[in-house]
Design a protein around this motif. Structure first.
Motif, PDB file in Angstrom:
ATOM      1  N   THR A  91       0.918  -1.305   0.019  1.00  0.00           N
ATOM      2  CA  THR A  91      -0.025   0.101  -0.074  1.00  0.00           C
ATOM      3  C   THR A  91       0.965   1.303  -0.007  1.00  0.00           C
ATOM      4  O   THR A  91       1.741   1.568   0.565  1.00  0.00           O
ATOM      5  CB  THR A  91      -0.906  -0.025   1.077  1.00  0.00           C
ATOM      6  OG1 THR A  91      -1.818  -1.123   1.009  1.00  0.00           O
ATOM      7  CG2 THR A  91      -1.832   1.263   1.398  1.00  0.00           C
ATOM      8  N   GLN A 118      -2.684   6.026  -6.161  1.00  0.00           N
ATOM      9  CA  GLN A 118      -2.922   5.371  -4.924  1.00  0.00           C
ATOM     10  C   GLN A 118      -3.155   3.983  -5.215  1.00  0.00           C
ATOM     11  O   GLN A 118      -4.140   3.569  -6.054  1.00  0.00           O
ATOM     12  CB  GLN A 118      -3.870   6.110  -4.196  1.00  0.00           C
ATOM     13  CG  GLN A 118      -4.240   5.174  -2.907  1.00  0.00           C
ATOM     14  CD  GLN A 118      -3.170   5.487  -1.703  1.00  0.00           C
ATOM     15  OE1 GLN A 118      -2.451   6.657  -1.529  1.00  0.00           O
ATOM     16  NE2 GLN A 118      -2.753   4.356  -1.150  1.00  0.00           N
ATOM     17  N   THR A 120      -4.082   0.840  -2.802  1.00  0.00           N
ATOM     18  CA  THR A 120      -4.325   0.180  -1.476  1.00  0.00           C
ATOM     19  C   THR A 120      -4.795  -1.348  -1.474  1.00  0.00           C
ATOM     20  O   THR A 120      -5.731  -1.874  -2.296  1.00  0.00           O
ATOM     21  CB  THR A 120      -5.562   0.896  -0.909  1.00  0.00           C
ATOM     22  OG1 THR A 120      -5.263   2.472  -0.760  1.00  0.00           O
ATOM     23  CG2 THR A 120      -5.808   0.440   0.846  1.00  0.00           C
TER      24      THR A 120
END
Length: 123
Positions: A91, A118, A120
């Motif tokens: 992450t 991003q 995750t």
């Protein structure tokens, strides 16, 4: 400076896969070394992978070897990061980077950065 635009981040469960893309529309993309870096919360940015201009020479951080694959398509002026067997510790915000010195060897000097995407990984 080279313009770089990442895409492909998101939320995935542990063990899953994602593919990141980075478009670099410059005329001389095929001569650049391209790389991926990541930065997790509270940590410094770290190297993930790099690929030389021809596409056959690559380098990986030990933490991602065997799980991530960097590749490039010079006709599309795009570099990819295929991520498999993802772990929660993967992450981070992932950044594309370019070393625009034409046909440069190692070590690379990355001085152009994308905005980041991003990733995750949930446990």
């Amino acid at each position: 400076q080279v313009q770089l635009v990442e895409s492909g981040g998101g939320l995935v469960q542990a063990g899953g896969s994602l593919r990141l893309s980075c478009a670099a529309p410059g005329r001389t993309f095929s001569s650049y070394t391209m790389g991926w870096f990541r930065q997790a919360p509270g940590k410094e940015r770290e190297f993930v992978a790099a690929i030389k201009w021809g596409g056959s020479t690559t380098d990986y951080a030990d933490s991602v070897k065997g799980r991530f694959t960097i590749s490039r398509d010079n006709t599309k002026k795009t570099v990819y990061l295929q991520m498999s067997s993802l772990r929660p510790e993967d992450t981070a915000i992932y950044y594309c980077a370019a070393d625009p010195r034409p046909y440069a060897g190692w070590p690379s000097t990355f001085n152009s950065w994308g905005q980041g995407t991003q990733v995750t990984v949930s446990s």
